[in-house]
Design a protein around this motif. Structure first.
Motif, PDB file in Angstrom:
ATOM      1  N   GLY A 125       0.782  -1.218   0.000  1.00 28.15           N
ATOM      2  CA  GLY A 125       0.000   0.000   0.000  1.00 28.15           C
ATOM      3  C   GLY A 125       0.814   1.268   0.000  1.00 28.15           C
ATOM      4  O   GLY A 125       0.293   2.358  -0.252  1.00 28.15           O
ATOM      5  N   ALA A 126       2.136   1.146   0.299  1.00 34.87           N
ATOM      6  CA  ALA A 126       3.008   2.323   0.360  1.00 34.87           C
ATOM      7  C   ALA A 126       3.855   2.495  -0.893  1.00 34.87           C
ATOM      8  O   ALA A 126       4.490   3.539  -1.077  1.00 34.87           O
ATOM      9  CB  ALA A 126       3.922   2.233   1.584  1.00 34.87           C
ATOM     10  N   VAL A 127       3.879   1.486  -1.752  1.00 34.64           N
ATOM     11  CA  VAL A 127       4.786   1.511  -2.909  1.00 34.64           C
ATOM     12  C   VAL A 127       4.438   2.620  -3.885  1.00 34.64           C
ATOM     13  O   VAL A 127       5.318   3.227  -4.505  1.00 34.64           O
ATOM     14  CB  VAL A 127       4.774   0.130  -3.601  1.00 34.64           C
ATOM     15  CG1 VAL A 127       5.494   0.187  -4.949  1.00 34.64           C
ATOM     16  CG2 VAL A 127       5.414  -0.919  -2.709  1.00 34.64           C
ATOM     17  N   SER A 128       3.152   2.912  -4.026  1.00 30.46           N
ATOM     18  CA  SER A 128       2.712   3.911  -4.999  1.00 30.46           C
ATOM     19  C   SER A 128       3.419   5.249  -4.817  1.00 30.46           C
ATOM     20  O   SER A 128       3.672   5.963  -5.789  1.00 30.46           O
ATOM     21  CB  SER A 128       1.199   4.112  -4.894  1.00 30.46           C
ATOM     22  OG  SER A 128       0.739   5.071  -5.800  1.00 30.46           O
ATOM     23  N   ALA A 129       3.757   5.587  -3.587  1.00 32.28           N
ATOM     24  CA  ALA A 129       4.365   6.887  -3.306  1.00 32.28           C
ATOM     25  C   ALA A 129       5.766   7.024  -3.891  1.00 32.28           C
ATOM     26  O   ALA A 129       6.271   8.142  -4.049  1.00 32.28           O
ATOM     27  CB  ALA A 129       4.419   7.112  -1.795  1.00 32.28           C
ATOM     28  N   TYR A 130       6.412   5.918  -4.223  1.00 32.44           N
ATOM     29  CA  TYR A 130       7.781   5.964  -4.724  1.00 32.44           C
ATOM     30  C   TYR A 130       7.862   6.282  -6.218  1.00 32.44           C
ATOM     31  O   TYR A 130       8.868   6.822  -6.685  1.00 32.44           O
ATOM     32  CB  TYR A 130       8.491   4.628  -4.471  1.00 32.44           C
ATOM     33  CG  TYR A 130       8.855   4.386  -3.030  1.00 32.44           C
ATOM     34  CD1 TYR A 130      10.143   4.654  -2.563  1.00 32.44           C
ATOM     35  CD2 TYR A 130       7.923   3.895  -2.125  1.00 32.44           C
ATOM     36  CE1 TYR A 130      10.484   4.427  -1.234  1.00 32.44           C
ATOM     37  CE2 TYR A 130       8.250   3.668  -0.796  1.00 32.44           C
ATOM     38  CZ  TYR A 130       9.530   3.942  -0.359  1.00 32.44           C
ATOM     39  OH  TYR A 130       9.857   3.726   0.967  1.00 32.44           O
ATOM     40  N   PHE A 131       6.850   5.921  -6.973  1.00 34.51           N
ATOM     41  CA  PHE A 131       6.939   6.045  -8.428  1.00 34.51           C
ATOM     42  C   PHE A 131       7.237   7.462  -8.920  1.00 34.51           C
ATOM     43  O   PHE A 131       8.025   7.631  -9.868  1.00 34.51           O
ATOM     44  CB  PHE A 131       5.667   5.510  -9.083  1.00 34.51           C
ATOM     45  CG  PHE A 131       5.552   4.017  -9.038  1.00 34.51           C
ATOM     46  CD1 PHE A 131       6.308   3.222  -9.873  1.00 34.51           C
ATOM     47  CD2 PHE A 131       4.687   3.401  -8.146  1.00 34.51           C
ATOM     48  CE1 PHE A 131       6.220   1.838  -9.830  1.00 34.51           C
ATOM     49  CE2 PHE A 131       4.577   2.022  -8.088  1.00 34.51           C
ATOM     50  CZ  PHE A 131       5.344   1.236  -8.924  1.00 34.51           C
ATOM     51  N   PRO A 132       6.635   8.493  -8.329  1.00 32.31           N
ATOM     52  CA  PRO A 132       6.928   9.842  -8.835  1.00 32.31           C
ATOM     53  C   PRO A 132       8.394  10.242  -8.712  1.00 32.31           C
ATOM     54  O   PRO A 132       8.839  11.160  -9.402  1.00 32.31           O
ATOM     55  CB  PRO A 132       6.045  10.741  -7.957  1.00 32.31           C
ATOM     56  CG  PRO A 132       4.948   9.857  -7.480  1.00 32.31           C
ATOM     57  CD  PRO A 132       5.580   8.521  -7.292  1.00 32.31           C
ATOM     58  N   ALA A 133       9.143   9.555  -7.854  1.00 26.96           N
ATOM     59  CA  ALA A 133      10.552   9.902  -7.659  1.00 26.96           C
ATOM     60  C   ALA A 133      11.444   9.362  -8.767  1.00 26.96           C
ATOM     61  O   ALA A 133      12.613   9.761  -8.879  1.00 26.96           O
ATOM     62  CB  ALA A 133      11.038   9.382  -6.301  1.00 26.96           C
ATOM     63  N   PHE A 134      10.929   8.465  -9.603  1.00 30.58           N
ATOM     64  CA  PHE A 134      11.751   7.814 -10.621  1.00 30.58           C
ATOM     65  C   PHE A 134      11.596   8.515 -11.970  1.00 30.58           C
ATOM     66  O   PHE A 134      10.485   8.792 -12.415  1.00 30.58           O
ATOM     67  CB  PHE A 134      11.366   6.347 -10.762  1.00 30.58           C
ATOM     68  CG  PHE A 134      11.507   5.543  -9.493  1.00 30.58           C
ATOM     69  CD1 PHE A 134      12.565   5.760  -8.634  1.00 30.58           C
ATOM     70  CD2 PHE A 134      10.578   4.567  -9.156  1.00 30.58           C
ATOM     71  CE1 PHE A 134      12.708   5.027  -7.465  1.00 30.58           C
ATOM     72  CE2 PHE A 134      10.704   3.823  -7.994  1.00 30.58           C
ATOM     73  CZ  PHE A 134      11.773   4.061  -7.145  1.00 30.58           C
ATOM     74  N   ASP A 135      12.712   8.769 -12.640  1.00 31.82           N
ATOM     75  CA  ASP A 135      12.689   9.353 -13.979  1.00 31.82           C
ATOM     76  C   ASP A 135      12.373   8.295 -15.036  1.00 31.82           C
ATOM     77  O   ASP A 135      11.665   8.563 -16.013  1.00 31.82           O
ATOM     78  CB  ASP A 135      14.042  10.004 -14.292  1.00 31.82           C
ATOM     79  CG  ASP A 135      14.351  11.149 -13.355  1.00 31.82           C
ATOM     80  OD1 ASP A 135      13.664  12.176 -13.444  1.00 31.82           O
ATOM     81  OD2 ASP A 135      15.265  11.011 -12.516  1.00 31.82           O
ATOM     82  N   VAL A 136      12.929   7.101 -14.837  1.00 24.91           N
ATOM     83  CA  VAL A 136      12.713   5.974 -15.737  1.00 24.91           C
ATOM     84  C   VAL A 136      12.556   4.735 -14.864  1.00 24.91           C
ATOM     85  O   VAL A 136      13.221   4.607 -13.838  1.00 24.91           O
ATOM     86  CB  VAL A 136      13.896   5.792 -16.712  1.00 24.91           C
ATOM     87  CG1 VAL A 136      13.765   4.489 -17.504  1.00 24.91           C
ATOM     88  CG2 VAL A 136      13.997   6.974 -17.669  1.00 24.91           C
ATOM     89  N   VAL A 137      11.662   3.833 -15.266  1.00 25.43           N
ATOM     90  CA  VAL A 137      11.509   2.572 -14.546  1.00 25.43           C
ATOM     91  C   VAL A 137      11.865   1.432 -15.483  1.00 25.43           C
ATOM     92  O   VAL A 137      11.692   1.530 -16.703  1.00 25.43           O
ATOM     93  CB  VAL A 137      10.080   2.401 -13.997  1.00 25.43           C
ATOM     94  CG1 VAL A 137       9.826   3.371 -12.849  1.00 25.43           C
ATOM     95  CG2 VAL A 137       9.035   2.576 -15.095  1.00 25.43           C
TER      96      VAL A 137
END
Length: 374
Positions: free
Chosen positions: A251-263
């Motif tokens: 449930g907390a993982v979603s918050a990390y995605f905006p920090a990544f330039d490329v996945v």
């Protein structure tokens, strides 16, 4: 409708099958159904399993333990589940546990979901009995590849009532996710390459470390992995631009995605589950790929036949051969040099999830059975 979801794994746990099951139960609940999830006792301590998984509905969760790790105990647990359901018969039995679904199939119509072929003769025999049971309404699989192989494995039963429903994602309210992203270690202003998922064999962790060595100005963040798997990769890693964050509550993982330039999703040609128990790369429909898409992140993924069922090069991602490090290197460099391309890939991917790959849409689809593919 009253749905009994029968799961052979623990809730909560650190494994992806728990995420899938909880998301589906949440989607069934969102559609107005009365859901009870039957699962093994927790293998991971979480004060609130609903918050841990980030689901919105508090459907019932009932634990049914396994007496011991043998085939006879699997049958015994299935009979226990059936006895519980017999006291309060649901309208539908749904699940990924062939033992329990078969045991309960004489009580109510059943839908069986499969994510791999069993490599155990006893489980395969139980599955065969389930697939030929008159109460089975359909079998749900995650990819066309699995549909073909499941049909071949049980060809003596004739055409199976198969429905293909890929994995899905929750779509954030905005493409950039929560307003407060976690503070990540690393250098201010450095490009951040993100990987989310387990660190099992075949997930491409070797490739990520090779890329990190070739791109020392970029920071690489790996989110996920058990303590054992994290130590396996992190302890010998000499690179100062690689950060292992370990397991995080789903449930907390979603918050990390905006920090990544490329996945990146560097799945190899053979992808294994925990402890190398099963090889599932031929049939995979990785949830993390759909989460990347849902957050509108520019993605590079392995060019594998099963992933091409959803991913398209230069449309919603860049596809590169899983064993070609140079191709991945140039793909990262191309994306970081072309902001318009990054935005276009991410926006298309997010739109496709909204249109096709939400959990609610999947829940409606598997219950309606309106598009059977044999």
């Amino acid at each position: 409708m009253r749905i009994a979801y029968l799961h052979a794994g623990s809730i909560p746990s650190v494994y992806a099958n728990g995420i899938h099951v909880m998301r589906m139960c949440d989607a069934f609940s969102a559609a107005g159904h009365d859901v009870t999830l039957y699962a093994l006792p927790p293998s991971y301590q979480a004060h609130d399993p609903y918050k841990y998984y980030g689901v919105r509905h508090r459907f019932r969760i009932r634990t049914v333990p396994l007496p011991d790790d043998t085939h006879s105990s699997l049958l015994a647990r299935a009979e226990t589940v059936r006895a519980i359901l017999a006291d309060d018969v649901p309208d539908l039995v749904y699940g990924r546990d062939p033992y329990s679904v078969l045991a309960a199939a004489d009580l109510a119509p059943a839908v069986y979901e499969s994510h791999q072929l069993w490599n155990d003769a006893h489980a395969l025999e139980v599955e065969s009995r389930l697939l030929s049971h008159p109460a089975l309404e359909r079998v749900v699989v995650i990819t066309h590849a699995l549909a073909r192989d499941l049909q071949a494995a049980h060809d003596g039963l004739g055409p199976l009532p198969t429905l293909i429903a890929p994995d899905c994602a929750e779509v954030p309210v905005t493409p950039h996710g929560p307003t407060e992203a976690p503070v990540l270690p690393g250098r201010s202003g450095a490009v951040r390459i993100g990987y989310v998922g387990h660190l099992y064999q075949g997930r491409g962790i070797e490739l990520i470390l090779e890329l990190a060595a070739l791109l020392p100005a970029f920071d690489f963040h790996l989110l996920g992995g058990t303590p054992k798997d994290r130590a396996h990769w992190e302890d010998p890693c000499p690179l100062t631009n690689v950060y292992f964050h370990g397991h995080q509550p789903p449930g907390a993982v979603s918050a990390y995605f905006p920090a990544f330039d490329v996945v990146i999703a560097p799945y190899q040609r053979k992808v294994y589950t925990a402890d190398g128990i099963a090889e599932t790369g031929r049939w995979a429909s990785p949830m993390k790929v759909f989460e990347y898409m849902a957050h509108g992140r520019a993605m590079i993924a392995s060019d594998l036949p099963v992933l091409r069922e959803v991913l398209h090069d230069r449309v919603n991602c860049l596809l590169r051969a899983p064993d070609d490090t140079h191709a991945w290197l140039t793909a990262i460099q191309e994306l970081m040099a072309d902001e318009a391309l990054r935005l276009a890939l991410g926006n298309t991917a997010r739109r496709e999830v909204l249109e096709r790959y939400t959990w609610r849409r999947r829940a409606d689809h598997v219950l309606a059975g309106d598009s059977l593919i044999v």
